[in-house]
Scaffold this motif. Structure first.
Motif, short mmCIF file in Angstrom:
data_model
loop_
_atom_site.label_atom_id
_atom_site.label_comp_id
_atom_site.label_asym_id
_atom_site.label_seq_id
_atom_site.Cartn_x
_atom_site.Cartn_y
_atom_site.Cartn_z
N GLN A 1 0.77 -1.24 0.00
CA GLN A 1 0.00 0.00 0.00
C GLN A 1 0.80 1.29 0.00
O GLN A 1 0.26 2.34 -0.35
N LEU A 2 2.05 1.29 0.38
CA LEU A 2 2.75 2.57 0.51
C LEU A 2 2.93 3.27 -0.83
O LEU A 2 3.10 4.49 -0.87
N THR A 3 2.86 2.53 -1.92
CA THR A 3 2.88 3.18 -3.23
C THR A 3 1.60 3.98 -3.44
O THR A 3 1.61 5.06 -4.03
N THR A 4 0.48 3.46 -2.95
CA THR A 4 -0.78 4.21 -3.01
C THR A 4 -0.71 5.45 -2.16
O THR A 4 -1.16 6.53 -2.57
N GLU A 5 -0.13 5.33 -0.97
CA GLU A 5 0.02 6.50 -0.09
C GLU A 5 0.84 7.58 -0.79
O GLU A 5 0.51 8.77 -0.74
N GLY A 6 1.91 7.18 -1.47
CA GLY A 6 2.73 8.14 -2.20
C GLY A 6 1.98 8.76 -3.37
O GLY A 6 2.12 9.95 -3.66
N ALA A 7 1.17 7.95 -4.05
CA ALA A 7 0.39 8.47 -5.17
C ALA A 7 -0.63 9.51 -4.69
O ALA A 7 -0.85 10.53 -5.36
N LEU A 8 -1.24 9.29 -3.53
CA LEU A 8 -2.18 10.26 -2.98
C LEU A 8 -1.46 11.55 -2.60
O LEU A 8 -1.99 12.65 -2.80
N GLU A 9 -0.27 11.44 -2.07
CA GLU A 9 0.52 12.63 -1.74
C GLU A 9 0.85 13.41 -3.01
O GLU A 9 0.84 14.64 -3.04
N PHE A 10 1.15 12.69 -4.07
CA PHE A 10 1.44 13.29 -5.37
C PHE A 10 0.21 14.03 -5.90
O PHE A 10 0.32 15.15 -6.41
N VAL A 11 -0.96 13.42 -5.78
CA VAL A 11 -2.20 14.07 -6.20
C VAL A 11 -2.39 15.38 -5.43
O VAL A 11 -2.75 16.42 -6.01
N LYS A 12 -2.17 15.32 -4.14
CA LYS A 12 -2.32 16.53 -3.33
C LYS A 12 -1.39 17.63 -3.82
O LYS A 12 -1.78 18.79 -3.93
N HIS A 13 -0.17 17.27 -4.13
CA HIS A 13 0.79 18.27 -4.58
C HIS A 13 0.40 18.86 -5.93
O HIS A 13 0.57 20.07 -6.16
N LEU A 14 -0.13 18.03 -6.82
CA LEU A 14 -0.54 18.54 -8.13
C LEU A 14 -1.61 19.61 -8.00
O LEU A 14 -1.80 20.41 -8.91
#
Length: 359
Positions: free
Chosen positions: A113-126
């Protein structure tokens, strides 16, 4: 690789550090980056395996809907449902159909799951507005948590032997006990059908990074890795597609392995086209890269899950990967990425205890 690409990636990551963690209980305090290489925190005597700090499926959906309402450039689409009826989501940033497009796929395996957590952080940054130059040059698609049933432990088989005690268990397989990353030819499961019918065949995708986790004991040059990468290895893949895949890997390697806390190896993967890395490259002509992060969120073997203290650096590694590749595609510098490093990149080996699962 152009220096402007590395500089831009560093600037974006600095912005991320300022922006803070998700407004979910997703990221506990990151481990010190000096410990972030593979030799860093382990489960074995160094941390309890717990999943309570990971975003649940409902929390993820709530976060995505909130970001969709806030971000003008973002669109959220439901692409299908899981075995248990959970909606599967696609996050879209499409500024110009003529731009190159990259797909980031996470959590085909529910205990990664930590790849999903990173992807959500990336979405937030975008959504911060500080990456508009990236979005003007590349279309970004993200499928987070493809195996939502496995991620929630909502499956039709027992998980009593999994190591995360007192929390929800996360399993590799979907609700029917099927490995989704072996279903890219037959496409029997509803999750893989949703991915192929409503993403792969619907959008003109140029690149894909398939984000996974592996065990904790893989090493390169005598040091445990923080992750490993690999391009398509089926002989049926177009050589030009493979070369672009290697360029994608070069961007990831240059931006992660150079940090001082990342240490990447070459993954030992097979040529089966039932696996997305190979099958998608052949079927659609998409340049694909596998990225295996170190350690799993839960497992039935003690030595393959990492404790909570490792979460921070693995999330950071994911964000670095997504940010650097999007930036390189947006400014065109990926075309100049030097793929010769692959010739000298050692295949990782396993310390005693070995790997339990593979991509």
């Amino acid at each position: 690789m152009h220096s402007k690409e590395v500089t831009r990636c560093e600037e974006i990551l600095e912005d991320l550090a300022v922006s803070g963690a998700l407004a979910l209980a997703v990221v506990a305090g990151p481990a010190p980056l000096a410990q972030a290489v593979g030799e860093g925190p382990n489960y074995d005597g160094n941390g309890q395996v717990t999943t309570s700090k990971l975003a649940t499926y409902d929390q993820m959906v709530s976060f995505l809907k909130d970001q969709d309402a806030k971000q003008q450039a973002m669109e959220l689409e439901v692409i299908g449902q899981t075995v248990k009826g959970r909606d599967l989501h696609l996050v879209k940033y499409i500024s110009d159909p003529d731009n190159p497009t990259i797909l980031y796929l996470t959590q085909q395996h529910g205990n990664e799951q930590l790849t999903t957590e990173g992807a959500l952080e990336f979405v937030k940054h975008l959504g911060t507005g500080k990456s508009g130059d990236i979005l003007s040059g590349v279309n970004i698609l993200i499928v987070p948590m493809l195996n939502a049933d496995g991620a929630m432990g909502d499956v039709n088989f027992p998980l009593d032997d999994y190591v995360a005690k007192g929390d929800r268990n996360l399993t590799r397989y979907n609700a029917e006990g099927v490995d989704l990353n072996r279903d890219h030819v037959a496409k029997v499961q509803p999750e893989t059908q949703a991915l192929h019918n409503n993403v792969m065949r619907k959008y003109d995708i140029d690149y894909m990074i398939d984000l996974h986790h592996q065990g904790t004991r893989s090493e390169r040059d005598g040091e445990l890795v923080s992750g490993s990468i690999l391009y398509p290895t089926t002989p049926n893949a177009d050589p030009a597609v493979v070369e672009r895949s290697k360029q994608l890997g070069a961007v990831v390697f240059d931006n992660v392995d150079s940090t001082g806390w990342g240490h990447l190896g070459k993954y030992q993967g097979g040529s089966a086209e039932t696996i997305s890395r190979n099958g998608i490259a052949v079927e659609y002509g998409i340049s694909t890269l596998l990225f295996e992060m170190r350690g799993m969120s839960d497992h039935y073997l003690d030595g393959y899950a990492l404790g909570l203290r490792s979460n921070g650096y693995l999330i950071k590694q994911t964000v670095t990967t997504l940010t650097s590749t999007a930036a390189a595609i947006a400014d065109g510098s990926i075309a100049d990425a030097d793929t010769s490093f692959w010739d000298g990149l050692a295949e990782q080996t396993s310390r005693p205890g070995g790997e339990a699962d593979d991509e």
